[in-house]
Design a protein around this motif. Structure first.
Motif, short mmCIF file in Angstrom:
data_model
loop_
_atom_site.label_atom_id
_atom_site.label_comp_id
_atom_site.label_asym_id
_atom_site.label_seq_id
_atom_site.Cartn_x
_atom_site.Cartn_y
_atom_site.Cartn_z
N VAL A 101 -1.08 -1.67 -10.34
CA VAL A 101 -1.31 -0.62 -9.35
C VAL A 101 -2.75 -0.16 -9.47
O VAL A 101 -3.24 0.17 -10.56
N ALA A 102 -3.46 -0.12 -8.34
CA ALA A 102 -4.86 0.28 -8.33
C ALA A 102 -5.16 1.03 -7.04
O ALA A 102 -4.40 0.96 -6.07
N ALA A 103 -6.26 1.75 -7.05
CA ALA A 103 -6.67 2.49 -5.86
C ALA A 103 -7.06 1.55 -4.74
O ALA A 103 -7.68 0.51 -4.96
N HIS A 104 -6.65 1.88 -3.51
CA HIS A 104 -7.05 1.12 -2.33
C HIS A 104 -8.37 1.69 -1.82
O HIS A 104 -8.56 2.91 -1.81
N PRO A 105 -9.33 0.85 -1.40
CA PRO A 105 -10.63 1.36 -0.96
C PRO A 105 -10.55 2.32 0.21
O PRO A 105 -11.46 3.15 0.41
N THR A 130 0.27 -5.04 2.48
CA THR A 130 -1.13 -5.39 2.67
C THR A 130 -1.18 -6.81 3.22
O THR A 130 -0.17 -7.35 3.68
N GLU A 131 -2.36 -7.45 3.16
CA GLU A 131 -2.45 -8.82 3.65
C GLU A 131 -1.53 -9.73 2.84
O GLU A 131 -1.20 -9.44 1.69
N GLY A 160 -8.07 4.49 0.62
CA GLY A 160 -7.18 5.58 0.26
C GLY A 160 -5.80 5.10 -0.13
O GLY A 160 -5.35 4.04 0.31
N GLY A 161 -5.13 5.87 -0.98
CA GLY A 161 -3.81 5.46 -1.44
C GLY A 161 -3.91 4.46 -2.57
O GLY A 161 -4.98 4.24 -3.16
N LEU A 162 -2.81 3.82 -2.86
CA LEU A 162 -2.71 2.85 -3.95
C LEU A 162 -2.19 1.52 -3.43
O LEU A 162 -1.53 1.46 -2.39
N VAL A 163 -2.50 0.46 -4.17
CA VAL A 163 -1.92 -0.85 -3.89
C VAL A 163 -1.13 -1.29 -5.11
O VAL A 163 -1.67 -1.36 -6.22
N ALA A 164 0.14 -1.58 -4.90
CA ALA A 164 1.02 -2.05 -5.97
C ALA A 164 1.30 -3.53 -5.76
O ALA A 164 1.71 -3.94 -4.67
N ARG A 165 1.06 -4.34 -6.80
CA ARG A 165 1.32 -5.78 -6.73
C ARG A 165 2.27 -6.17 -7.84
O ARG A 165 2.09 -5.79 -9.00
N GLY A 166 3.26 -6.97 -7.48
CA GLY A 166 4.25 -7.45 -8.44
C GLY A 166 5.45 -7.98 -7.71
O GLY A 166 5.48 -8.07 -6.47
N ASP A 167 6.47 -8.37 -8.46
CA ASP A 167 7.70 -8.83 -7.84
C ASP A 167 8.30 -7.71 -7.00
O ASP A 167 8.16 -6.52 -7.33
N ARG A 196 0.85 -1.19 0.00
CA ARG A 196 0.00 0.00 0.00
C ARG A 196 0.89 1.24 0.00
O ARG A 196 1.75 1.40 0.89
N VAL A 197 0.69 2.09 -0.98
CA VAL A 197 1.51 3.28 -1.15
C VAL A 197 0.63 4.52 -0.99
O VAL A 197 -0.36 4.68 -1.70
N SER A 198 0.98 5.37 -0.04
CA SER A 198 0.28 6.65 0.14
C SER A 198 1.17 7.76 -0.41
O SER A 198 2.34 7.87 -0.02
N THR A 199 0.65 8.54 -1.33
CA THR A 199 1.44 9.60 -1.96
C THR A 199 0.71 10.93 -1.88
O THR A 199 -0.48 10.99 -1.56
N ALA A 200 1.46 12.00 -2.22
CA ALA A 200 0.86 13.33 -2.27
C ALA A 200 0.16 13.57 -3.60
O ALA A 200 -0.59 14.55 -3.74
#
Length: 305
Positions: free
Chosen positions: A252-256, A289-290, A258-265, A231-235
């Motif tokens: 990368v998608a919006a987290h419900p 995240t989980e 707030g912020g973003l969730v990045a998934r990958g290696d 989970r990435v919180s940015t300005a």
């Protein structure tokens, strides 16, 4: 009984009026394995275990324990089977040892020295003379396991054994189950905690609203799990999403919340975070995240339709 399954359930169904509590479940537990039945509350786990113990009758299907059915063998179908459904209960004004002694008498007696042996197995030997009313919840759960072990079972069935325990109690219960499994005992446990099952079990059945949504090994389940999320919180989430679009191996998608969730290696996530900083996008927070298996569990059990 080599080669005979400890549990062989085929097409087991249980309904209560219009509610289908268990819908045609089939599962097989080999002798010597640790098997998990996983699902959220209301998935049908406890109903299935109640049918396994013969506390309620299935409307359809067959359950064999070491090759025996209740219809063919009566109560002898439970020979070599022990455990508890929901939380075990004891007389609070009696000591742990006296509670076990009474249960042993009701069950036809225990082998000489077995009572002290099981108290040692569950790490309650030093508190066996204390009244159960003074036990912590975790100690009562371990006393329940000791009671189940009195008859020296081949199959131990535990319904949510770590439910309601504090972190130390969860740790102790998991360690106990691992020790029992290492001794060669077959263990079937239910849980709603993916982490618990991942640490302990060889194979798992995941249930949702009475139906099976996954059967198989933990290793196979890991292969289906999504990548670890960060989970990435940015300005400036808009700019962060623009930069993410350049990275096809990263999702990368919006987290419900707030912020973003990045998934990958991990390497791709690290490179993305570095790019954000280089591009002048202020990072206000970065956290895991989980876990991947937990994420898959939610995907399987919260799906609709």
């Amino acid at each position: 009984m080599t080669g005979v399954l400890a549990v062989d359930a085929v097409g087991v169904t249980k309904t209560y009026g219009d509610l289908v509590a268990v819908d045609g479940i089939s599962l097989q537990v080999a002798q010597g394995e640790v098997y998990g039945v996983l699902g959220p509350n209301g998935a049908g786990k406890t109903t299935f275990l109640r049918m396994l113990f013969g506390l309620i009758r299935p409307d359809a299907g067959t359950i064999r324990l070491f090759g025996r059915t209740r219809e063919e063998s009566g109560t002898r179908a439970l020979d070599g089977v022990s455990g508890f459904i929901e939380s075990p209960k004891f007389y609070p004004y009696l000591s742990g040892r006296k509670n076990l002694a009474g249960l042993a008498r009701l069950d036809g007696g225990a082998a000489p020295g077995r009572l002290e042996e099981v108290l040692g197995i569950v790490d309650l030997a030093d508190r066996a003379g204390d009244k159960v009313g003074g036990y912590s919840f975790g100690m009562r759960q371990r006393l329940g396991v000791a009671a189940a072990l009195l008859r020296d079972p081949q199959l131990l069935v535990l319904d949510e054994p770590a439910n309601g325990l504090d972190p130390a109690g969860i740790r102790d219960m998991r360690a106990l189950v691992k020790r029992l499994a290492a001794s060669g005992l077959t263990v079937l446990l239910s849980s709603h905690d993916m982490t618990e099952v991942e640490e302990i079990c060889d194979n798992v059945t995941i249930m949702r609203t009475g139906s099976v949504v996954y059967h198989g090994g933990i290793g196979e389940l890991r292969e289906q799990a999504p990548a670890q999320g960060h989970r990435v919180s940015t300005a400036d989430d808009g700019r962060a999403l623009e930069l993410a679009a350049r990275r096809p191996r990263l999702e990368v998608a919006a987290h419900p919340d707030g912020g973003l969730v990045a998934r990958g290696d991990q390497a791709d996530v690290d490179a993305y975070v570095t790019e954000l900083v280089t591009a002048g996008v202020t990072i206000r927070g970065l956290e895991l995240t989980e876990a991947p298996l937990e994420s898959l569990f939610f995907m399987l059990t919260e799906a609709t339709g």
